[in-house]
Scaffold this motif. Structure first.
Motif, PDB file in Angstrom:
ATOM      1  N   HIS A 281       0.825  -1.205   0.000  1.00  0.00           N
ATOM      2  CA  HIS A 281       0.000   0.000   0.000  1.00  0.00           C
ATOM      3  C   HIS A 281       0.864   1.262   0.000  1.00  0.00           C
ATOM      4  O   HIS A 281       0.658   2.118  -0.861  1.00  0.00           O
ATOM      5  CB  HIS A 281      -1.058   0.072   1.097  1.00  0.00           C
ATOM      6  CG  HIS A 281      -1.868   1.298   0.842  1.00  0.00           C
ATOM      7  ND1 HIS A 281      -2.938   1.319   0.008  1.00  0.00           N
ATOM      8  CD2 HIS A 281      -1.642   2.587   1.175  1.00  0.00           C
ATOM      9  CE1 HIS A 281      -3.353   2.564  -0.140  1.00  0.00           C
ATOM     10  NE2 HIS A 281      -2.593   3.354   0.556  1.00  0.00           N
TER      11      HIS A 281
ATOM     12  N   HIS B 285      -6.890  -2.387   4.461  1.00  0.00           N
ATOM     13  CA  HIS B 285      -8.080  -2.270   3.605  1.00  0.00           C
ATOM     14  C   HIS B 285      -8.030  -3.225   2.415  1.00  0.00           C
ATOM     15  O   HIS B 285      -8.992  -3.327   1.677  1.00  0.00           O
ATOM     16  CB  HIS B 285      -8.324  -0.820   3.162  1.00  0.00           C
ATOM     17  CG  HIS B 285      -7.233  -0.225   2.323  1.00  0.00           C
ATOM     18  ND1 HIS B 285      -6.914   1.107   2.358  1.00  0.00           N
ATOM     19  CD2 HIS B 285      -6.374  -0.772   1.432  1.00  0.00           C
ATOM     20  CE1 HIS B 285      -5.921   1.349   1.524  1.00  0.00           C
ATOM     21  NE2 HIS B 285      -5.581   0.233   0.945  1.00  0.00           N
ATOM     22  N   HIS B 286      -6.896  -3.921   2.255  1.00  0.00           N
ATOM     23  CA  HIS B 286      -6.841  -4.939   1.204  1.00  0.00           C
ATOM     24  C   HIS B 286      -7.367  -6.277   1.697  1.00  0.00           C
ATOM     25  O   HIS B 286      -7.440  -7.230   0.936  1.00  0.00           O
ATOM     26  CB  HIS B 286      -5.415  -5.098   0.691  1.00  0.00           C
ATOM     27  CG  HIS B 286      -4.910  -3.867   0.019  1.00  0.00           C
ATOM     28  ND1 HIS B 286      -5.068  -3.628  -1.320  1.00  0.00           N
ATOM     29  CD2 HIS B 286      -4.284  -2.774   0.521  1.00  0.00           C
ATOM     30  CE1 HIS B 286      -4.559  -2.459  -1.622  1.00  0.00           C
ATOM     31  NE2 HIS B 286      -4.070  -1.908  -0.519  1.00  0.00           N
TER      32      HIS B 286
HETATM   33 CU    CU Z   1      -4.110   0.069  -0.365  1.00  0.00          CU
END
Ligand code: CU
Lengths: 220, 542
Positions: free
Chosen positions: B256, B305-306
């Motif tokens: 990220h 959030h993945h």
């Molecule tokens: Cu991300």
């Protein structure tokens, strides 16, 4: 202070992209700290994964830890701490212009590094004999479950990566000891000695975290 | 801006004409030449990654996937992802433009560690060759994310070799980041305080922090994957007590923030272009500067959030969702400030400006759709669909590639001493913008309707939108091919560039085009803020 123009004058040890030695010193020091930050994050990934599994399998990790030779681990800690002391003495010596003492201290520190690797090799040999190597005749005494194996995987991976760092450190210490002996450094210019010292202290500190993480898990 | 005498144009002794021997390039420690080496290398990778994408888009013309088999398709999207992420987007602006421009912008002779800089290019190239070897020998089919336990236990493709290649190139990105941090800290010329730095440097500084802190985690994670694959250790294998989600945590802890490695430099470029082509000082300098640092900081706290649908606890998912909203704030601050900078500016629409405006629009769309994905409920609906693909291509291609193209055109006269043909530049900028939207906008709809990513075939009702997307991709391909041609053409036939063809502020324009080997005849000094366009006399002519 700007002492130099594009016309390149070579001072001892001054690389051409810098204006003066203090600037070069500052750059090298910051560079080394940034490099050590990347190293911390690299070991950090391993410590994180280890901690996640230790939280999942607390008992199996205690069992795994009991297989290790605690006295070798503790002994090696003393050896590394002592070698760090000699590196600190080497930096102190060159700051006072004592090339001979600096060279000697660096060599002693490197020799202690070799002692560390020697003890570690003995330990590894004993480990393998007891079947603690996860991918080669794995047959630890007592409980032999998947989680104990995971503990040992991390033991080998973390101490192995650390040993690689120690090996690189020994080479660097000897290399700069040789340069120091040739009289490359003096009270004014001894930045590389300080940098290799920083690196060696870092290697030492990683071990100081590895000792309780791997060897001293079991309470009491 | 400086106390320099007016520089001569077309200097005899520039960094290019100094020596023509091949070895003088392969052993160079000159940051400008290393930038050019990177430019050539990543252009080759861009073409390869683009080739994989072309084959995928062609295959998706029909619902049954007429061109390639499922297994080949898996290898194509893996190849596309691996090449584009690690061998194009991550190094694009930092290693090409950054290497060339950073020392010039701060009035230095070179980066702090020129030898490490060259080493980083070699590591990058070797890593690239290793990864390419894997692709030539049969490819990888795990996707660029290498999810376990498939990658470690089941895939019988070249996972090990590809991971090794990525790991090697990761060290090149660490070295680049390290070099920039130290260079920006210690080598600024007299008078160039932190708050006089061009905003490009603030964004590269933030990028560098991510590079040095996130990349080592990727390296060690891939090392664990490689070790597990070779020795069957069970680190990420649920059957042996390991946890596959742990891999995802470690992977996204890098990947990220790596999104910000890929977008922050583009944001920095936009700050340079918007100010120059609207002839205004930037609106809210310190807000833009600190928002870069804020993005770098919060970018490290949102990786979860993945994994909203990968078995994360509800409470941690809630926290990650909230943090993902928060990380959008500094990005929005930038967009608002750029817009405010445009307000009442005297705007001219040269090619770089077209790209910068394209960046703002497309990045905004990519960012806003990112908020959809940060929402827990919405994410369950569109997770692993083309909505996600469209979202991150709006950021990566609509944002970063636009920024990169803008930067390339803006600094091309400085890098080569030649002007590119302006008409062709504008034409291909428009072509790219249209082709891009036609390619990726339909994918938002496809994803929302439920078409999953990474399949070589799809339900027949999705065909119209897929054909539109493929048509857009062919326009996009033309748009990328044109600059390749006219930029190469301009090397020989382009008009000679003046030292400062855009009448821009910034120290890099105070030296000749192309610059001499050590950048400046004498070290410049700075006595005013960046982007003092309001103090500049009106230029006579371009
Ligand atoms: Cu991300």
């Amino acid at each position: 202070m700007r002492v130099k123009n594009t016309a390149i004058e070579w001072e001892t040890g001054l690389a051409q992209q810098f204006d003066d030695l203090p600037q070069q010193h500052e750059a090298a020091t910051l560079g080394m700290w940034v490099f050590l930050a990347t190293e911390i994050l690299m070991f950090g990934g391993l410590f994180t994964a280890f901690t996640a599994y230790r939280a999942t399998y607390p008992h199996a990790f205690e069992v795994g830890s009991e297989h290790l030779y605690r006295w070798i681990g503790v002994g090696n800690t003393a050896v590394l701490l002592l070698s760090s002391l000699f590196v600190a003495l080497a930096v102190h010596a060159i700051k006072h212009g004592d090339n001979r003492a600096c060279t000697r201290d660096l060599v002693v520190a490197a020799a202690l590094g070799v002692v560390f690797l020697g003890l570690k090799s003995i330990e590894y040999t004993l480990d393998i004999r007891e079947g603690l190597l996860p991918w080669y005749h794995f047959h630890p005494e007592g409980a032999n479950d998947a989680a104990t194996k995971l503990f040992l995987v991390f033991y080998w991976f973390m101490t192995g990566l650390h040993a690689v760092h120690v090996t690189i450190g020994i080479v660097l210490l000897l290399f700069f000891a040789a340069l120091c002996r040739r009289g490359e450094y003096d009270t004014e210019w001894h930045n590389p000695i300080e940098m290799v010292g920083l690196y060696w202290h870092f290697v030492d500190i990683v071990w100081i975290f590895l000792l309780p993480t791997l060897y001293l898990i079991k309470p009491g | 801006m400086t106390t320099l005498p007016a520089p001569l144009s077309g200097s005899e002794h520039n960094y290019l004409s100094r020596d023509y021997h091949v070895l003088s390039w392969l052993l160079t420690k000159d940051h400008k030449r290393i930038g050019i080496l990177y430019l050539v290398t990543i252009t080759a990778f861009f073409l390869l990654g683009g080739l994989a994408a072309t084959l995928m888009r062609l295959n998706l013309l029909t619902p049954n996937g007429w061109l390639v088999e499922g297994a080949t398709y898996n290898k194509l999207f893996t190849m596309h992802g691996v090449i584009m992420v690690w061998f194009f987007l991550v190094p694009a602006v930092p290693a090409v433009i950054g290497n060339f421009i950073v020392p010039l912008m701060i009035g230095a002779r070179d980066v702090a560690f020129p030898r490490l800089n060259l080493l980083s290019w070699y590591l990058f190239t070797i890593g690239g060759i290793v990864a390419l070897t894997a692709m030539v020998r049969g490819g990888v089919d795990t996707g660029w994310t290498f999810y376990t336990p498939y990658s470690t236990g089941y895939a019988n493709t070249y996972v090990f070799l590809t991971a090794t290649g990525i790991m090697i190139s990761g060290f090149s990105s660490i070295l680049t980041g390290l070099n920039f941090i130290v260079t920006i800290h210690t080598m600024r010329c007299p008078g160039l305080t932190w708050f006089r730095l061009p905003l490009f440097l603030w964004s590269l500084y933030a990028t560098s922090i991510i590079m040095v802190l996130a990349t080592p985690v990727l390296a060690i994670t891939l090392a664990l994957v490689a070790a597990e694959r070779m020795l069957g250790l069970g680190i990420f294998d649920p059957a042996a007590g390991g946890d596959p989600v742990l891999f995802q945590h470690l992977f996204w802890f890098y990947s990220h923030p790596a999104v910000y490695i890929m977008i922050l430099p583009g944001m920095g470029v936009v700050s340079e272009l918007i100010t120059c082509f609207s002839r205004k000082r930037v609106f809210g300098y310190s807000f833009i500067a600190f928002s870069s640092l804020a993005i770098a900081f919060f970018g490290f706290l949102v990786w979860g959030h993945h994994m909203f649908v990968a078995g994360e606890s509800t409470y941690i998912a809630f926290a990650f969702s909230l943090l993902s909203y928060i990380v959008a704030v500094p990005s929005a601050i930038k967009v608002f400030n750029w817009t405010a900078t445009l307000y009442k500016g005297s705007i001219s629409l040269e090619t770089p400006m077209l790209y910068a405006l394209g960046f703002i629009g497309l990045f905004t769309m990519g960012g806003l759709t990112g908020l959809f994905l940060a929402a827990l409920g919405m994410d369950v609906h569109v997770h692993d669909t083309y909505f996600v693909i469209a979202h991150f291509h709006y950021i990566m291609v609509g944002g970063m590639v636009m920024g990169y193209m803008g930067a390339l055109h803006f600094w091309w006269p400085k890098m080569t001493g030649r002007m590119y043909p302006e008409w062709w530049g504008r034409f291909s900028a428009f072509t790219i913008f249209i082709g891009f939207n036609l390619t990726f906008f339909p994918q938002f709809i496809l994803g929302y309707l439920g078409m999953p990513r990474r399949y070589h075939a799809y339900a027949p009702e999705f065909q119209t939108l897929n054909v539109m997307s493929t048509a857009g991709a062919s326009i996009l391909a033309v748009g990328y091919f044109l600059p390749l041609c006219y930029l190469i053409w301009s090397l020989r036939y382009g008009p000679l560039a003046k030292a400062n063809p855009w009448n821009a502020t910034g120290l890099e324009w105070q030296t000749t085009s192309p610059p001499p080997e050590h950048n400046f005849e004498s070290i410049p000094t700075v006595d005013q803020e960046a982007y003092a366009y309001h103090l500049m006399e009106v230029p006579d002519a371009r």
